[in-house]
Design a protein around this motif. Sequence first.
Motif, short mmCIF file in Angstrom:
data_model
loop_
_atom_site.label_atom_id
_atom_site.label_comp_id
_atom_site.label_asym_id
_atom_site.label_seq_id
_atom_site.Cartn_x
_atom_site.Cartn_y
_atom_site.Cartn_z
N PHE A 1 0.49 -27.66 -15.19
CA PHE A 1 1.60 -26.72 -15.28
C PHE A 1 2.92 -27.47 -15.45
CE2 PHE A 1 -1.46 -24.37 -12.46
CZ PHE A 1 -1.83 -23.43 -13.41
N ASP A 2 3.77 -26.91 -16.29
CA ASP A 2 5.09 -27.48 -16.53
C ASP A 2 5.95 -27.28 -15.28
OD1 ASP A 2 7.47 -28.43 -17.46
OD2 ASP A 2 7.51 -27.21 -19.29
N LEU A 3 6.40 -28.39 -14.70
CA LEU A 3 7.11 -28.33 -13.42
C LEU A 3 8.59 -28.64 -13.54
CD1 LEU A 3 4.49 -30.16 -11.15
CD2 LEU A 3 4.68 -27.73 -11.64
N ARG A 4 9.15 -28.52 -14.75
CA ARG A 4 10.58 -28.76 -14.87
C ARG A 4 11.36 -27.73 -14.08
NH1 ARG A 4 10.49 -29.84 -21.27
NH2 ARG A 4 8.70 -28.45 -21.02
N LYS A 5 12.49 -28.14 -13.52
CA LYS A 5 13.23 -27.32 -12.57
C LYS A 5 13.62 -25.98 -13.17
CE LYS A 5 15.06 -31.22 -9.97
NZ LYS A 5 16.28 -31.91 -9.50
N LYS A 6 13.49 -24.95 -12.35
CA LYS A 6 13.85 -23.56 -12.64
C LYS A 6 12.98 -22.95 -13.73
CE LYS A 6 18.64 -23.90 -11.10
NZ LYS A 6 20.07 -23.69 -11.47
N ILE A 7 12.56 -23.75 -14.71
CA ILE A 7 11.72 -23.21 -15.77
C ILE A 7 10.28 -23.06 -15.29
CG2 ILE A 7 10.84 -23.60 -18.10
CD1 ILE A 7 13.37 -25.14 -18.71
N GLY A 8 9.80 -24.06 -14.58
CA GLY A 8 8.40 -24.04 -14.19
C GLY A 8 8.14 -24.13 -12.71
N MET A 9 9.15 -24.47 -11.89
CA MET A 9 8.91 -24.61 -10.45
C MET A 9 10.17 -24.25 -9.68
SD MET A 9 7.47 -27.88 -8.25
CE MET A 9 8.81 -28.95 -8.78
N GLN A 10 9.99 -23.52 -8.61
CA GLN A 10 11.07 -23.16 -7.72
C GLN A 10 10.61 -23.36 -6.29
OE1 GLN A 10 12.97 -19.40 -8.39
NE2 GLN A 10 12.95 -19.61 -10.63
N LYS A 11 11.51 -23.93 -5.48
CA LYS A 11 11.19 -24.20 -4.08
C LYS A 11 12.22 -23.55 -3.18
CE LYS A 11 8.94 -28.73 -4.69
NZ LYS A 11 8.95 -30.14 -4.26
N ASP A 12 11.75 -23.11 -2.03
CA ASP A 12 12.63 -22.67 -0.97
C ASP A 12 12.21 -23.35 0.32
OD1 ASP A 12 10.33 -21.37 -0.26
OD2 ASP A 12 11.03 -19.37 -0.80
N LYS A 13 12.62 -22.82 1.45
CA LYS A 13 12.33 -23.49 2.71
C LYS A 13 10.85 -23.49 3.05
CE LYS A 13 16.86 -22.42 4.70
NZ LYS A 13 17.58 -21.75 5.81
N ASN A 14 10.13 -22.48 2.59
CA ASN A 14 8.75 -22.32 3.03
C ASN A 14 7.71 -22.46 1.91
OD1 ASN A 14 9.57 -21.68 5.72
ND2 ASN A 14 10.09 -19.62 5.03
N PHE A 15 8.07 -22.10 0.67
CA PHE A 15 7.06 -22.00 -0.38
C PHE A 15 7.49 -22.78 -1.62
CE2 PHE A 15 6.83 -17.96 1.98
CZ PHE A 15 5.55 -18.09 2.48
N VAL A 61 2.70 -20.25 -14.19
CA VAL A 61 1.35 -20.57 -14.65
C VAL A 61 1.16 -20.30 -16.14
CG1 VAL A 61 0.35 -20.18 -12.39
CG2 VAL A 61 0.55 -18.26 -13.98
N LYS A 62 2.23 -20.07 -16.87
CA LYS A 62 2.15 -19.81 -18.32
C LYS A 62 2.69 -20.95 -19.16
CE LYS A 62 0.33 -15.75 -17.88
NZ LYS A 62 -1.06 -15.48 -18.31
N ARG A 63 3.21 -21.97 -18.54
CA ARG A 63 3.78 -23.10 -19.27
C ARG A 63 3.03 -24.37 -18.85
NH1 ARG A 63 8.93 -22.09 -21.34
NH2 ARG A 63 9.38 -24.33 -21.24
N PHE A 64 2.72 -25.24 -19.85
CA PHE A 64 1.93 -26.44 -19.60
C PHE A 64 2.61 -27.65 -20.24
CE2 PHE A 64 -0.98 -22.84 -19.74
CZ PHE A 64 -1.65 -22.96 -18.54
N TRP A 65 2.27 -28.83 -19.75
CA TRP A 65 2.77 -30.08 -20.33
C TRP A 65 1.72 -31.18 -20.13
CZ3 TRP A 65 7.22 -32.20 -16.69
CH2 TRP A 65 6.74 -32.26 -15.39
N TYR A 66 2.02 -32.39 -20.66
CA TYR A 66 1.11 -33.55 -20.61
C TYR A 66 -0.28 -33.18 -21.12
CZ TYR A 66 4.49 -36.32 -17.96
OH TYR A 66 5.60 -37.04 -17.58
N GLU A 67 -0.31 -32.57 -22.27
CA GLU A 67 -1.60 -32.17 -22.85
C GLU A 67 -2.42 -33.36 -23.32
OE1 GLU A 67 -0.78 -29.39 -25.89
OE2 GLU A 67 0.04 -27.84 -24.54
N ARG A 68 -1.77 -34.49 -23.65
CA ARG A 68 -2.51 -35.67 -24.08
C ARG A 68 -3.06 -36.48 -22.90
NH1 ARG A 68 1.24 -38.23 -28.99
NH2 ARG A 68 1.14 -36.38 -30.37
N ASP A 69 -2.55 -36.25 -21.73
CA ASP A 69 -3.03 -36.92 -20.52
C ASP A 69 -3.71 -35.88 -19.63
OD1 ASP A 69 -1.99 -39.34 -21.36
OD2 ASP A 69 -0.05 -38.93 -20.46
#
Length: 371
Positions: A194-208, A213-221
């Motif tokens: 899953f693409d984990l670039r900030k705000k686009i692919g991942m968001q964090k708060d104090k607990n979660f 799950v619709k964006r992907f990266w590192y397809e060659r690895d």
Amino acid sequence: MYLTDIETRFNHEDRNDDGFSNNGELVLDIFSKRFRPYRDGKYDVIPNKDLDITRWYVLNNCEEAELFLQEHKEELLNQAVVNIDEKHKEQFPLWFKRKIMQLYTKEKSTSIKKLYPLAMGPDVRGRTHTGCIVNGVRYHIQRRDELRKSQNCGIVVAGYHENEVIDFYGIIIDILELEYVEENRVLLFKCKWFDLRKKIGMQKDKNFTSICVKRFWYERDSFVLATQAKQVFYIDDPKLGENWQIVLKFQDRHLYDVPEKETLETESDELHITNDEVYQDMSLESNSIVCDTVDMLSQLHRDDVDSVILDANVIELEAQKEHEVHYNEENFDQEDETMIEYISDYEENGGNNGTNDNEADTTSDGDDIGL
């Protein structure tokens, strides 16, 4: 338990047993990892693209091959090759194979014998599985999970992204078993990250931690060693919408992380935890108790009064007196209780304490007893 060769609940195989490892003297660490794939594997030719990626990944994650990787890269630097990283990735497998074959013919040392199966490379044919057990944990491919209510395809792997160590979250889409010479095997997961670039692919708060799950990266690895992965679960995120899921990490119920040594400090004492024993250090408290005892004894000690020495007979006489006093007190209590019972009986008999029981109970037929 006295019967041999019969399976009982005391000796039956564990449900998530990952088999036995190949721990011989001439076996590399990467070949000694324990895993047990499901029996529904398909034996077929591996696509060239996947075969090249997996072979390079295994070579790049073997500690015994690091010196040869550095040597080959230095040769490319001396040759002033353009795009060293790409050339190194393309040419190293064949260079490594020739290097080990030359050393194997000259000297048959233990280290060279161990590297020989790795240098020969995997077979062009391999097995693909829909599930496996690694480190006591079950893993399934995504296609298998779609037919079940349970989830076993989510994983997390630590890796580098822009020279920073991060957690890569993904799902397993295939499980590939590579076969090397001398019956050595390696199990790899083919994943979608899953693409984990900030705000686009991942968001964090104090607990979660939520990921898209619709964006992907590192397809060659897409390949990792099965022993490098840890299982995670993905649950729907009602706050961010249907394309977002919350990552749920967990600790397996039969696996434990036991630290070699851990120290917990509190306000009053210090607790040390080791593998062998748990003990509490009360050095400060015990020192204070000793100091208080010494102070108390010093206060009771007097130099201005002469000491009196008592004979053993005197001590025995005093003890005898105390025993007699105690005995008289017990007899006095018994006499008091007897006196109270005597008076109560006297009052019930109307003052006629000498009447016999037979005389009091004898009456004629029809006479009333006066109460």
